[in-house]
Design a protein around this motif. Sequence first.
Motif, PDB file in Angstrom:
ATOM      1  N   GLY A   1       0.849  -1.249   0.216  1.00  0.00           N
ATOM      2  CA  GLY A   1       0.083  -0.077   0.030  1.00  0.00           C
ATOM      3  C   GLY A   1       0.946   1.275   0.074  1.00  0.00           C
ATOM      4  O   GLY A   1       1.988   1.352   0.560  1.00  0.00           O
ATOM      5  N   GLU A   2       0.496   2.382  -0.678  1.00  0.00           N
ATOM      6  CA  GLU A   2       1.046   3.697  -0.849  1.00  0.00           C
ATOM      7  C   GLU A   2       1.455   4.360   0.361  1.00  0.00           C
ATOM      8  O   GLU A   2       2.669   5.023   0.482  1.00  0.00           O
ATOM      9  CB  GLU A   2       0.284   4.619  -1.667  1.00  0.00           C
ATOM     10  N   GLU A   3       0.734   3.923   1.623  1.00  0.00           N
ATOM     11  CA  GLU A   3       1.140   4.725   2.827  1.00  0.00           C
ATOM     12  C   GLU A   3       1.774   3.676   3.630  1.00  0.00           C
ATOM     13  O   GLU A   3       2.036   3.884   5.111  1.00  0.00           O
ATOM     14  CB  GLU A   3       0.022   5.161   3.501  1.00  0.00           C
ATOM     15  N   ARG A   4       2.390   2.314   3.219  1.00  0.00           N
ATOM     16  CA  ARG A   4       2.979   1.509   4.045  1.00  0.00           C
ATOM     17  C   ARG A   4       4.190   2.116   5.146  1.00  0.00           C
ATOM     18  O   ARG A   4       4.122   1.840   6.279  1.00  0.00           O
ATOM     19  CB  ARG A   4       3.425   0.693   3.480  1.00  0.00           C
TER      20      ARG A   4
ATOM     21  N   PRO B   1      -1.754  -5.376   5.513  1.00  0.00           N
ATOM     22  CA  PRO B   1      -1.018  -6.112   5.922  1.00  0.00           C
ATOM     23  C   PRO B   1      -1.504  -7.392   5.807  1.00  0.00           C
ATOM     24  O   PRO B   1      -2.598  -7.936   5.736  1.00  0.00           O
ATOM     25  CB  PRO B   1      -1.066  -5.750   7.668  1.00  0.00           C
ATOM     26  N   ARG B   2      -0.527  -8.660   5.647  1.00  0.00           N
ATOM     27  CA  ARG B   2      -1.078  -9.846   5.356  1.00  0.00           C
ATOM     28  C   ARG B   2      -0.036 -10.920   5.827  1.00  0.00           C
ATOM     29  O   ARG B   2       1.088 -10.582   5.756  1.00  0.00           O
ATOM     30  CB  ARG B   2      -1.560 -10.255   3.819  1.00  0.00           C
ATOM     31  N   ASP B   3      -0.567 -12.275   6.042  1.00  0.00           N
ATOM     32  CA  ASP B   3       0.359 -13.313   6.402  1.00  0.00           C
ATOM     33  C   ASP B   3       1.019 -13.833   5.110  1.00  0.00           C
ATOM     34  O   ASP B   3       0.287 -14.257   4.248  1.00  0.00           O
ATOM     35  CB  ASP B   3      -0.328 -14.275   7.046  1.00  0.00           C
ATOM     36  N   ALA B   4       2.088 -13.558   5.100  1.00  0.00           N
ATOM     37  CA  ALA B   4       3.055 -14.428   3.820  1.00  0.00           C
ATOM     38  C   ALA B   4       3.878 -15.512   4.199  1.00  0.00           C
ATOM     39  O   ALA B   4       4.910 -15.901   3.372  1.00  0.00           O
ATOM     40  CB  ALA B   4       4.018 -13.096   3.175  1.00  0.00           C
ATOM     41  N   THR B   5       3.674 -16.036   5.247  1.00  0.00           N
ATOM     42  CA  THR B   5       4.468 -17.342   5.774  1.00  0.00           C
ATOM     43  C   THR B   5       4.343 -18.391   4.571  1.00  0.00           C
ATOM     44  O   THR B   5       5.123 -19.189   4.503  1.00  0.00           O
ATOM     45  CB  THR B   5       3.907 -17.756   7.214  1.00  0.00           C
ATOM     46  N   ALA B   6       2.947 -18.640   4.240  1.00  0.00           N
ATOM     47  CA  ALA B   6       2.968 -19.601   3.263  1.00  0.00           C
ATOM     48  C   ALA B   6       3.498 -19.423   1.870  1.00  0.00           C
ATOM     49  O   ALA B   6       3.689 -20.446   0.946  1.00  0.00           O
ATOM     50  CB  ALA B   6       1.286 -19.670   3.092  1.00  0.00           C
ATOM     51  N   GLU B   7       3.761 -18.150   1.742  1.00  0.00           N
ATOM     52  CA  GLU B   7       4.447 -17.791   0.343  1.00  0.00           C
ATOM     53  C   GLU B   7       6.169 -17.916   0.341  1.00  0.00           C
ATOM     54  O   GLU B   7       6.530 -18.205  -0.410  1.00  0.00           O
ATOM     55  CB  GLU B   7       4.153 -16.427   0.102  1.00  0.00           C
ATOM     56  N   LEU B   8       6.591 -17.510   1.620  1.00  0.00           N
ATOM     57  CA  LEU B   8       7.992 -17.341   1.754  1.00  0.00           C
ATOM     58  C   LEU B   8       8.460 -17.892   2.971  1.00  0.00           C
ATOM     59  O   LEU B   8       8.142 -18.346   3.889  1.00  0.00           O
ATOM     60  CB  LEU B   8       8.364 -15.556   1.823  1.00  0.00           C
TER      61      LEU B   8
END
Length: 375
Positions: free
Chosen positions: A59-62, A134-141
């Motif tokens: 997101g642009e305001e991260r 925000p998201r959970d990226a544990t399954a991705e990385l």
Amino acid sequence: MTTPAAQNPATPETDDAGPADPDAAVAAHHGDPPAEQRAMARAAAVVDRGHRDVLAVTGEERLAWLHLLLTQHMSELGDDTGTEALILDAQGRVLHHAAVAHTAGAVYLDTEAGDGAALLDYLTKMVFWSKVEPRDATAELTVLTVVGPDTPSVLESAGLPVPAAPHGVAPLSGGGFVRRTPWPGKDAADVVVPREEADRWWSTLTGAGARAAGSIAFEALRVESRAPRLHLDTDERTIPHEVGWIGPAVHLTKGCYRGQETVARVANLGRPPRRLVQLLLDAGDEDLPRTGDPVVRDGRTVGRVGTVVQHHELGPIALALVKRSVPADAELTAGDEDRVSPATIDPNSYEADSATPPPGRAARARAKGGPGAGS
């Protein structure tokens, strides 16, 4: 990452066996922990740290949004840059520690196994109207870490970018990134790759010259580096100043985050009640102390044992939080019941208090014309 040679002792299941192993989900070693440590110290080794939880914030305001929540200065964190950051409670006590990477339009936070859900829940509740996701990226990385002075040559031989030390980040075309880190050891890099490609990257890195190693070796070099680990080297009362996170994970000139008042007050007016030191243990063939055991001086508890390891050169050593009043040459014991060991503080890990008072206290003294007014 589990190869035929990878081994991991059974996770303790009872209180008598001690606290559960936080690294039970990954290989403890690949046949020879001391040799794996030596490879990390003198050449390079790769460790599976795929049990760590990974979050992504887009997101642009991260950056502006994270700047209000994390202890680190995030609003000006450049592209392809890494750092460390904390989440504190209202009293300034540490709740979360994360390694940070800002790359490819996202901020990645990887944290201790099992901590990701609580951290994501907090971040999600704080979104309100901000343009962030925000998201959970544990399954991705997943995280593989190369440790040792030959880290740059291993990365290059594996066809990976070599970001600038100590906190450079480089994105990977297939997803993920490489992040240089200042610990453990003389050099290190996290190779964060798509989880489904973990086996291929493990083979690539070992083929490029990194010895396969386990969590035992990684933890030994981490303790030697005096890099604290949340839940092991901290307790429910730990504030950042006690364990050396001011600077690496806390920026003192920014504000607007929960717990800031405690951070500023301790930095400006006083000193933290405890300090993190490295203990040299004279355990012999006896059982080593465990995380959470007391550190005792003259019959009185003066501290808490953190991570305990067998180092390939130093023998049994541990990190410990001890009262600030404990002198560097104190005669101590560490452990409980039948695992009590004589212990001494490694003088290289003990930073004596400066004779100069903290800036806030000095300013008050100058204003009153009292002691320290001439500092």
